[in-house]
Scaffold this motif. Structure first.
Motif, PDB file in Angstrom:
ATOM      1  N   PHE A  84       1.162  -1.135   0.050  1.00 57.14           N
ATOM      2  CA  PHE A  84      -0.010   0.050  -0.042  1.00 57.14           C
ATOM      3  C   PHE A  84       0.768   1.244   0.050  1.00 57.14           C
ATOM      4  O   PHE A  84       0.611   2.124  -0.853  1.00 57.14           O
ATOM      5  N   ALA A  85       1.772   1.367   0.782  1.00 58.25           N
ATOM      6  CA  ALA A  85       2.883   2.519   0.913  1.00 58.25           C
ATOM      7  C   ALA A  85       3.367   2.449  -0.444  1.00 58.25           C
ATOM      8  O   ALA A  85       3.558   3.965  -0.754  1.00 58.25           O
ATOM      9  N   LEU A  86       3.887   1.692  -0.875  1.00 63.34           N
ATOM     10  CA  LEU A  86       4.519   1.885  -2.549  1.00 63.34           C
ATOM     11  C   LEU A  86       3.531   2.042  -3.278  1.00 63.34           C
ATOM     12  O   LEU A  86       3.824   3.093  -4.378  1.00 63.34           O
ATOM     13  N   ASP A  87       2.234   1.826  -3.379  1.00 64.66           N
ATOM     14  CA  ASP A  87       1.070   2.041  -4.437  1.00 64.66           C
ATOM     15  C   ASP A  87       0.766   3.537  -4.204  1.00 64.66           C
ATOM     16  O   ASP A  87       0.680   4.406  -5.185  1.00 64.66           O
ATOM     17  N   VAL A  88       0.752   4.141  -3.001  1.00 61.45           N
ATOM     18  CA  VAL A  88       0.311   5.275  -2.902  1.00 61.45           C
ATOM     19  C   VAL A  88       1.462   6.350  -2.886  1.00 61.45           C
ATOM     20  O   VAL A  88       1.314   7.801  -2.945  1.00 61.45           O
ATOM     21  N   GLY A  89       2.608   5.849  -2.631  1.00 61.51           N
ATOM     22  CA  GLY A  89       3.741   6.878  -2.531  1.00 61.51           C
ATOM     23  C   GLY A  89       3.960   7.504  -1.385  1.00 61.51           C
ATOM     24  O   GLY A  89       4.855   8.478  -1.314  1.00 61.51           O
ATOM     25  N   SER A  90       3.598   6.887  -0.331  1.00 59.28           N
ATOM     26  CA  SER A  90       3.665   7.614   1.059  1.00 59.28           C
ATOM     27  C   SER A  90       3.953   6.584   2.071  1.00 59.28           C
ATOM     28  O   SER A  90       3.344   5.281   2.007  1.00 59.28           O
ATOM     29  N   ALA A  91       4.951   6.658   2.960  1.00 56.82           N
ATOM     30  CA  ALA A  91       5.223   5.703   4.049  1.00 56.82           C
ATOM     31  C   ALA A  91       4.562   6.071   5.297  1.00 56.82           C
ATOM     32  O   ALA A  91       4.611   5.313   6.262  1.00 56.82           O
ATOM     33  N   ASP A  92       3.322   7.080   5.231  1.00 58.74           N
ATOM     34  CA  ASP A  92       3.012   7.254   6.449  1.00 58.74           C
ATOM     35  C   ASP A  92       2.177   6.194   7.360  1.00 58.74           C
ATOM     36  O   ASP A  92       2.400   6.039   8.325  1.00 58.74           O
ATOM     37  N   GLU A  93       1.373   5.534   6.691  1.00 59.57           N
ATOM     38  CA  GLU A  93       0.734   4.528   7.214  1.00 59.57           C
ATOM     39  C   GLU A  93       1.542   3.318   7.752  1.00 59.57           C
ATOM     40  O   GLU A  93       1.191   2.769   8.810  1.00 59.57           O
ATOM     41  N   LEU A  94       2.424   2.865   6.800  1.00 65.39           N
ATOM     42  CA  LEU A  94       3.413   1.936   7.337  1.00 65.39           C
ATOM     43  C   LEU A  94       3.881   2.230   8.407  1.00 65.39           C
ATOM     44  O   LEU A  94       4.323   1.330   9.191  1.00 65.39           O
ATOM     45  N   THR A  95       4.697   3.593   8.431  1.00 63.33           N
ATOM     46  CA  THR A  95       5.473   4.083   9.604  1.00 63.33           C
ATOM     47  C   THR A  95       4.392   3.970  11.006  1.00 63.33           C
ATOM     48  O   THR A  95       5.131   3.615  11.881  1.00 63.33           O
ATOM     49  N   GLY A  96       3.259   4.149  10.851  1.00 62.38           N
ATOM     50  CA  GLY A  96       2.207   4.365  12.032  1.00 62.38           C
ATOM     51  C   GLY A  96       2.057   2.922  12.370  1.00 62.38           C
ATOM     52  O   GLY A  96       2.102   2.632  13.599  1.00 62.38           O
ATOM     53  N   ILE A  97       2.020   1.935  11.389  1.00 62.90           N
ATOM     54  CA  ILE A  97       1.674   0.476  12.035  1.00 62.90           C
ATOM     55  C   ILE A  97       2.943  -0.044  12.662  1.00 62.90           C
ATOM     56  O   ILE A  97       2.973  -0.570  13.685  1.00 62.90           O
ATOM     57  N   LEU A  98       4.238   0.334  12.167  1.00 61.53           N
ATOM     58  CA  LEU A  98       5.335  -0.263  12.701  1.00 61.53           C
ATOM     59  C   LEU A  98       5.513   0.648  14.104  1.00 61.53           C
ATOM     60  O   LEU A  98       6.058  -0.070  14.922  1.00 61.53           O
ATOM     61  N   ARG A  99       5.213   1.837  14.203  1.00 61.23           N
ATOM     62  CA  ARG A  99       5.369   2.310  15.496  1.00 61.23           C
ATOM     63  C   ARG A  99       4.389   1.743  16.789  1.00 61.23           C
ATOM     64  O   ARG A  99       4.859   1.638  17.689  1.00 61.23           O
ATOM     65  N   GLY A 100       3.177   1.132  15.933  1.00 60.03           N
ATOM     66  CA  GLY A 100       2.488   0.625  16.990  1.00 60.03           C
ATOM     67  C   GLY A 100       2.937  -0.710  17.301  1.00 60.03           C
ATOM     68  O   GLY A 100       2.967  -1.033  18.745  1.00 60.03           O
ATOM     69  N   ILE A 101       3.396  -1.393  16.400  1.00 61.74           N
ATOM     70  CA  ILE A 101       4.204  -2.600  16.790  1.00 61.74           C
ATOM     71  C   ILE A 101       5.175  -2.676  17.723  1.00 61.74           C
ATOM     72  O   ILE A 101       5.356  -3.198  18.906  1.00 61.74           O
ATOM     73  N   ILE A 102       6.070  -1.512  17.385  1.00 63.00           N
ATOM     74  CA  ILE A 102       7.301  -1.207  18.359  1.00 63.00           C
ATOM     75  C   ILE A 102       6.937  -0.964  19.742  1.00 63.00           C
ATOM     76  O   ILE A 102       7.290  -1.265  20.756  1.00 63.00           O
ATOM     77  N   ARG A 103       5.903  -0.069  19.711  1.00 65.00           N
ATOM     78  CA  ARG A 103       5.309   0.505  21.168  1.00 65.00           C
ATOM     79  C   ARG A 103       4.849  -0.601  21.935  1.00 65.00           C
ATOM     80  O   ARG A 103       5.100  -1.059  23.191  1.00 65.00           O
ATOM     81  N   GLU A 104       4.135  -1.537  21.255  1.00 63.94           N
ATOM     82  CA  GLU A 104       3.712  -2.721  22.068  1.00 63.94           C
ATOM     83  C   GLU A 104       4.739  -3.572  22.568  1.00 63.94           C
ATOM     84  O   GLU A 104       4.766  -4.232  23.805  1.00 63.94           O
ATOM     85  N   GLN A 105       5.734  -3.995  21.871  1.00 64.28           N
ATOM     86  CA  GLN A 105       6.859  -4.732  22.400  1.00 64.28           C
ATOM     87  C   GLN A 105       7.571  -4.087  23.381  1.00 64.28           C
ATOM     88  O   GLN A 105       7.882  -4.756  24.267  1.00 64.28           O
ATOM     89  N   VAL A 106       7.746  -2.779  23.255  1.00 63.28           N
ATOM     90  CA  VAL A 106       8.531  -2.007  24.347  1.00 63.28           C
ATOM     91  C   VAL A 106       7.818  -2.187  25.789  1.00 63.28           C
ATOM     92  O   VAL A 106       8.327  -2.518  26.768  1.00 63.28           O
ATOM     93  N   GLU A 107       6.471  -1.823  25.674  1.00 61.76           N
ATOM     94  CA  GLU A 107       5.534  -1.783  26.913  1.00 61.76           C
ATOM     95  C   GLU A 107       5.792  -3.243  27.480  1.00 61.76           C
ATOM     96  O   GLU A 107       5.854  -3.425  28.788  1.00 61.76           O
ATOM     97  N   GLU A 108       5.563  -4.276  26.397  1.00 65.92           N
ATOM     98  CA  GLU A 108       5.442  -5.581  26.976  1.00 65.92           C
ATOM     99  C   GLU A 108       6.916  -6.138  27.786  1.00 65.92           C
ATOM    100  O   GLU A 108       7.111  -6.584  28.565  1.00 65.92           O
ATOM    101  N   ARG A 109       7.991  -5.853  27.127  1.00 63.50           N
ATOM    102  CA  ARG A 109       9.408  -6.020  27.396  1.00 63.50           C
ATOM    103  C   ARG A 109       9.629  -5.384  28.777  1.00 63.50           C
ATOM    104  O   ARG A 109      10.369  -5.647  29.669  1.00 63.50           O
TER     105      ARG A 109
END
Length: 72
Positions: free
Chosen positions: A17-42
């Motif tokens: 999707f990020a490649l198709d629309v030419g923006s990494a904003d949504e992908l960055t948001g998804i990755l930030r959420g995953i990282i936040r969850e992992q950091v909080e858990e750890r």
């Protein structure tokens, strides 16, 4: 669907999707959420084990390992 995709169905892969629309904003948001969850858990696991670290080497080992899991 969003304003960025012209009303077309989104690919199931956020990277595509990020490649198709030419923006990494949504992908960055998804990755930030995953990282936040992992950091909080750890972090929570490390804090929970901290109180046992003074009980000897065997008790300190899980705390030390959990602390290593917080490294980026």
């Amino acid at each position: 669907m969003s304003a960025h995709d012209g009303g077309k169905p989104r690919p199931t892969c956020p990277k595509q999707f990020a490649l198709d629309v030419g923006s990494a904003d949504e992908l960055t948001g998804i990755l930030r959420g995953i990282i936040r969850e992992q950091v909080e858990e750890r972090h929570g696991r490390t804090v929970a084990l901290k109180g046992h670290a003074a009980e000897g080497v065997a008790a300190a080992r899980p705390y030390a390992e959990a602390g290593l899991g917080l490294q980026v």
